[in-house]
Design a protein around this motif. Structure first.
Motif, PDB file in Angstrom:
ATOM      1  N   ARG A   1       0.863  -1.190   0.000  1.00  0.00           N
ATOM      2  CA  ARG A   1       0.000   0.000   0.000  1.00  0.00           C
ATOM      3  C   ARG A   1       0.898   1.238   0.000  1.00  0.00           C
ATOM      4  NH1 ARG A   1      -4.417  -0.326   4.371  1.00  0.00           N
ATOM      5  NH2 ARG A   1      -5.237  -1.791   2.822  1.00  0.00           N
ATOM      6  N   GLY A   2       1.309   1.662  -1.202  1.00  0.00           N
ATOM      7  CA  GLY A   2       2.195   2.813  -1.324  1.00  0.00           C
ATOM      8  C   GLY A   2       3.481   2.592  -0.552  1.00  0.00           C
ATOM      9  N   HIS A   3       3.914   3.651   0.154  1.00  0.00           N
ATOM     10  CA  HIS A   3       5.118   3.556   0.977  1.00  0.00           C
ATOM     11  C   HIS A   3       4.797   3.201   2.427  1.00  0.00           C
ATOM     12  CE1 HIS A   3       8.215   5.043  -1.834  1.00  0.00           C
ATOM     13  NE2 HIS A   3       7.233   5.755  -2.356  1.00  0.00           N
ATOM     14  N   ALA A   4       3.506   3.080   2.741  1.00  0.00           N
ATOM     15  CA  ALA A   4       3.109   2.841   4.132  1.00  0.00           C
ATOM     16  C   ALA A   4       3.267   1.378   4.491  1.00  0.00           C
ATOM     17  CB  ALA A   4       1.664   3.278   4.342  1.00  0.00           C
ATOM     18  N   PRO A   5       4.016   1.051   5.550  1.00  0.00           N
ATOM     19  CA  PRO A   5       4.153  -0.354   5.973  1.00  0.00           C
ATOM     20  C   PRO A   5       2.842  -0.862   6.568  1.00  0.00           C
ATOM     21  CG  PRO A   5       5.267   1.104   7.533  1.00  0.00           C
ATOM     22  CD  PRO A   5       4.821   1.973   6.397  1.00  0.00           C
ATOM     23  N   LEU A   6       2.434  -2.055   6.153  1.00  0.00           N
ATOM     24  CA  LEU A   6       1.199  -2.656   6.650  1.00  0.00           C
ATOM     25  C   LEU A   6       1.497  -3.538   7.849  1.00  0.00           C
ATOM     26  CD1 LEU A   6      -0.358  -3.658   3.210  1.00  0.00           C
ATOM     27  CD2 LEU A   6      -1.125  -1.799   4.696  1.00  0.00           C
ATOM     28  N   LYS A   7       0.494  -3.731   8.696  1.00  0.00           N
ATOM     29  CA  LYS A   7       0.628  -4.593   9.866  1.00  0.00           C
ATOM     30  C   LYS A   7      -0.590  -5.497   9.960  1.00  0.00           C
ATOM     31  CE  LYS A   7       3.449  -1.389  12.608  1.00  0.00           C
ATOM     32  NZ  LYS A   7       3.581  -0.650  13.897  1.00  0.00           N
ATOM     33  N   GLY A   8      -0.418  -6.577  10.714  1.00  0.00           N
ATOM     34  CA  GLY A   8      -1.522  -7.500  10.891  1.00  0.00           C
ATOM     35  C   GLY A   8      -1.436  -8.678   9.936  1.00  0.00           C
ATOM     36  N   GLY A   9      -2.376  -9.615  10.067  1.00  0.00           N
ATOM     37  CA  GLY A   9      -2.389 -10.812   9.240  1.00  0.00           C
ATOM     38  C   GLY A   9      -2.693 -10.496   7.790  1.00  0.00           C
ATOM     39  N   LEU A  10      -2.021 -11.171   6.876  1.00  0.00           N
ATOM     40  CA  LEU A  10      -2.191 -10.902   5.457  1.00  0.00           C
ATOM     41  C   LEU A  10      -3.630 -11.139   5.007  1.00  0.00           C
ATOM     42  CD1 LEU A  10      -0.105 -10.038   3.268  1.00  0.00           C
ATOM     43  CD2 LEU A  10      -0.041 -12.416   2.538  1.00  0.00           C
ATOM     44  N   GLY A  11      -4.222 -12.195   5.510  1.00  0.00           N
ATOM     45  CA  GLY A  11      -5.586 -12.505   5.105  1.00  0.00           C
ATOM     46  C   GLY A  11      -6.637 -11.638   5.763  1.00  0.00           C
ATOM     47  N   ASP A  12      -6.244 -10.861   6.796  1.00  0.00           N
ATOM     48  CA  ASP A  12      -7.202 -10.040   7.544  1.00  0.00           C
ATOM     49  C   ASP A  12      -7.150  -8.562   7.191  1.00  0.00           C
ATOM     50  OD1 ASP A  12      -8.044 -12.310   8.986  1.00  0.00           O
ATOM     51  OD2 ASP A  12      -6.326 -12.103  10.345  1.00  0.00           O
ATOM     52  N   ILE A  13      -6.190  -8.144   6.391  1.00  0.00           N
ATOM     53  CA  ILE A  13      -6.069  -6.719   6.044  1.00  0.00           C
ATOM     54  C   ILE A  13      -7.255  -6.283   5.194  1.00  0.00           C
ATOM     55  CG2 ILE A  13      -4.715  -5.060   4.668  1.00  0.00           C
ATOM     56  CD1 ILE A  13      -2.214  -6.556   5.527  1.00  0.00           C
ATOM     57  N   VAL A  14      -7.874  -5.203   5.583  1.00  0.00           N
ATOM     58  CA  VAL A  14      -8.993  -4.657   4.814  1.00  0.00           C
ATOM     59  C   VAL A  14      -8.416  -3.907   3.616  1.00  0.00           C
ATOM     60  CG1 VAL A  14     -10.977  -3.096   4.845  1.00  0.00           C
ATOM     61  CG2 VAL A  14     -10.435  -4.460   6.873  1.00  0.00           C
ATOM     62  N   LEU A  15      -8.784  -4.359   2.431  1.00  0.00           N
ATOM     63  CA  LEU A  15      -8.197  -3.837   1.206  1.00  0.00           C
ATOM     64  C   LEU A  15      -8.745  -2.464   0.841  1.00  0.00           C
ATOM     65  CD1 LEU A  15      -8.298  -7.160  -0.848  1.00  0.00           C
ATOM     66  CD2 LEU A  15      -6.343  -6.186   0.357  1.00  0.00           C
ATOM     67  N   GLN A  16      -7.898  -1.661   0.194  1.00  0.00           N
ATOM     68  CA  GLN A  16      -8.271  -0.317  -0.225  1.00  0.00           C
ATOM     69  C   GLN A  16      -7.919  -0.121  -1.701  1.00  0.00           C
ATOM     70  OE1 GLN A  16      -6.429   2.670   2.248  1.00  0.00           O
ATOM     71  NE2 GLN A  16      -7.116   1.721   4.174  1.00  0.00           N
ATOM     72  N   PRO A  17      -8.569   0.841  -2.358  1.00  0.00           N
ATOM     73  CA  PRO A  17      -8.227   1.124  -3.761  1.00  0.00           C
ATOM     74  C   PRO A  17      -6.736   1.495  -3.888  1.00  0.00           C
ATOM     75  CG  PRO A  17     -10.233   2.259  -3.152  1.00  0.00           C
ATOM     76  CD  PRO A  17      -9.672   1.698  -1.882  1.00  0.00           C
ATOM     77  N   GLY A  18      -6.094   0.967  -4.898  1.00  0.00           N
ATOM     78  CA  GLY A  18      -4.676   1.243  -5.099  1.00  0.00           C
ATOM     79  C   GLY A  18      -3.757   0.229  -4.469  1.00  0.00           C
ATOM     80  N   ASP A  19      -4.281  -0.650  -3.599  1.00  0.00           N
ATOM     81  CA  ASP A  19      -3.454  -1.714  -3.031  1.00  0.00           C
ATOM     82  C   ASP A  19      -2.918  -2.607  -4.153  1.00  0.00           C
ATOM     83  OD1 ASP A  19      -3.908  -0.806  -0.521  1.00  0.00           O
ATOM     84  OD2 ASP A  19      -5.224  -2.437   0.120  1.00  0.00           O
ATOM     85  N   VAL A  20      -1.661  -3.008  -4.014  1.00  0.00           N
ATOM     86  CA  VAL A  20      -1.035  -3.877  -5.015  1.00  0.00           C
ATOM     87  C   VAL A  20      -0.873  -5.269  -4.420  1.00  0.00           C
ATOM     88  CG1 VAL A  20       0.941  -4.212  -6.540  1.00  0.00           C
ATOM     89  CG2 VAL A  20       0.188  -1.901  -5.969  1.00  0.00           C
TER      90      VAL A  20
END
Length: 574
Positions: free
Chosen positions: A327-346
């Motif tokens: 998600r851009g330059h922002a580091p994500l946290k939490g479980g991969l399968g639990d992340i709430v997706l947003q427009p622009g996510d790769v």
């Protein structure tokens, strides 16, 4: 103008164009061949026959077979020697392993597969390893007939000349001495190479990757730092989840336990690093069958927006697994399968066979692009790929099945088990190599038939008049070596072979030593980054300068040359 002088003008123009870098070698060779056809030096049938030569067919099949070999555990095991021990021991182990691997597979594929691994190691500067790696691969190519394209090309010339084809291990006695001496030189000189570590490595866009520690994992019972999980280049351990409790940041002395969930943040090329750890089940691994990875960008109208991969049943709906999310330059946290997706996510995806047929693909993703990265084959497929290749080579050496026929069957089996795809084979088909070799075979035949090779041989003999056959042999070797540094190894072999054969014929001696002079001379591109394709590959990857090649390559070239000059006549008497 006679045919001899006409051909000489064409070849002179081609060599001049190669040295000046007017166009790619394939283009220059094709123009030269086309000129001989248009000027009536060769008819169409003779020209086309060169492109169906057995040696050329074998060369193409080996390049394609390497596509599957690159995805096995073999390269991963080799990469584990990097970063363990001193620079000298690392060079020794890496060099020996690379040389052995290069002796049975295409050395270009070996270097290409290991460049990323070397650049990601944290212990030693990549600039101290990449050039020795490259030279070790070149040295290893001298061990067997299939070790380098040059050997196969020269063997094609040998067959065309009506001589006994070169044996699979005919090079090996000289090659072993060359590899041993060469590796010692590389170990002594590696530390003289500069430390040019990449700058701004943290600017890469961070993906979130997730991996589960299996019970049988070798990571269990050792700390984070002992497992080297904090020294992965462009990949950072940002979170550890144990029994539902998330620990962030992860203490370096924390002992890894079975069942731990490890989450990393890193660049897309760092996915390869997760393959290094036995018993680390990364997210989406079960779906991986050696296919190329895909990057998919979520569109604003995607039905995936506002939900998680788990809730959207992504794997079932799209016949693919998500290995990582960015998600851009922002580091994500939490479980991969639990992340709430947003427009622009790769999403970094391992696609299944039906991925391109998934419904709403164009509306859910704003863009989908393939990457020149692939995931490893599972152990079952890897074992078959390696075993099948070894068996094919063994049957060829024992003269049970011709190598070309064995490789065709092998490639069909790779295709049948899903180790390679038709798309991969199309992408990896070495069209430029085919043009160079096919054209070179025809031009070499013309040099012999028109008498140009004999004329050039007389010039070589006159230079060494009264010095004997050994001096002529040394002359042929150095001519080939110099031409290799100025143009390319394959071009050098094509131009030198007819002359070497004519010199041997003029002296009335066995042409074998002179053939070996061409073989080893054309494989001795150490001083110039432009003499061999792998030189250029590491030249850019290691941020080298030409002076770096001279610093290591010149002493290596001197030692290599002395070894060839005194060992070839011993094993191949005149």
């Amino acid at each position: 103008m006679s045919e001899t002088w006409l051909l000489a003008c064409i070849l002179l123009a081609m060599v001049g164009g190669l040295i000046a870098g007017v166009a790619k070698p394939a283009t220059m060779f094709f123009i030269a061949l086309l000129s001989t056809y248009l000027l009536g030096l060769v008819d169409l049938n003779q020209a086309l026959i060169s492109f169906t030569n057995n040696g050329l067919v074998v060369l193409v099949l080996l390049v394609l077979a390497a596509t599957a070999l690159e995805k096995t555990w073999l390269i991963g095991k080799l990469s584990q020697v990097i970063g363990k021990g001193s620079l000298y021991s690392t060079i020794g182990k890496l060099g020996l392993s690379t040389a052995l691997l290069s002796s049975f597979t295409n050395n270009t594929a070996v270097v290409a597969s290991l460049i990323g691994v070397v650049r990601r190691n944290q212990t030693h500067a990549p600039s101290k390893l990449l050039l020795p790696l490259n030279f070790a691969a070149i040295l290893g190519g001298t061990l067997t007939l299939i070790g380098t394209s040059t050997n196969l090309i020269v063997n094609s010339f040998v067959e065309n000349a009506g001589l006994t084809p070169l044996g699979f291990f005919e090079f090996t006695q000289v090659g072993i001495i060359i590899v041993a001496v060469g590796l010692v030189v590389l170990m002594l000189l590696a530390n003289t190479l500069p430390d040019r570590r990449e700058e701004n490595v943290d600017e890469a866009l961070p993906y979130l990757l997730e991996a589960h520690v299996a019970k049988q994992s070798q990571l269990v019972g050792k700390s984070v730092i002992d497992n080297r999980l904090r020294s992965l280049k462009k990949l950072y351990l940002v979170e550890l989840e144990r029994s539902g409790i998330r620990i962030c940041p992860v203490p370096p002395n924390m002992v890894i336990q079975a069942g731990d969930m490890l989450r990393f943040s890193g660049a897309v090329e760092s996915v390869e690093l997760l393959h290094q750890f036995d018993g680390l089940e990364w997210f989406g691994k079960q779906h991986a069958k050696g296919q190329n990875l895909v990057e998919a960008v979520l569109g604003p109208s995607s039905k995936l927006v506002g939900t998680s991969l788990k809730d959207a049943r992504f794997r079932e709906v799209y016949d693919s697994a998500v290995m990582a999310i960015r998600r851009g330059h922002a580091p994500l946290k939490g479980g991969l399968g639990d992340i709430v997706l947003q427009p622009g996510d790769v999403l970094l995806i391992t696609p299944g066979d039906r991925f391109t047929q998934s419904p709403n693909l164009t509306t859910d993703f704003a863009a989908i692009s393939g990457l020149d990265l692939n995931v490893r084959l599972d152990d079952k497929r890897s074992n078959w790929v390696i075993l099948g290749f070894v068996l094919t080579i063994l049957l060829s050496v024992l003269e049970v099945v011709p190598l070309a026929k064995g490789l065709v069957v092998l490639l069909l089996s790779y295709f049948a088990i899903g180790a390679v795809s038709l798309t991969e084979l199309k992408r990896r088909f070495p069209i430029e190599l085919v043009v160079i070799v096919g054209s070179a075979l025809c031009l070499a035949t013309l040099m012999i038939n028109t008498g140009l090779a004999a004329t050039l041989a007389d010039c070589v003999i006159s230079v060494f008049n009264g010095q004997g056959v050994f001096a002529a042999f040394v002359g042929v070797f150095f001519i080939t070596l110099i031409v290799t540094e100025l143009i390319t190894n394959n071009a050098a072999a094509a131009l030198a072979f007819p002359v070497a054969y004519a010199v041997a014929t003029s002296y009335g001696v066995d042409p074998r030593p002179f053939i070996m002079a061409v073989v080893f001379g054309a494989s001795a591109s150490f001083i110039s980054p432009y003499g061999y394709q792998t030189n250029l590959m590491v030249y850019n990857a290691g941020n080298y300068k030409i002076s770096d090649f001279v610093r290591v390559g010149l002493p290596l070239s001197v030692v290599y040359s002395l070894t060839v000059i005194f060992t070839v006549p011993y094993f191949f008497p005149f």
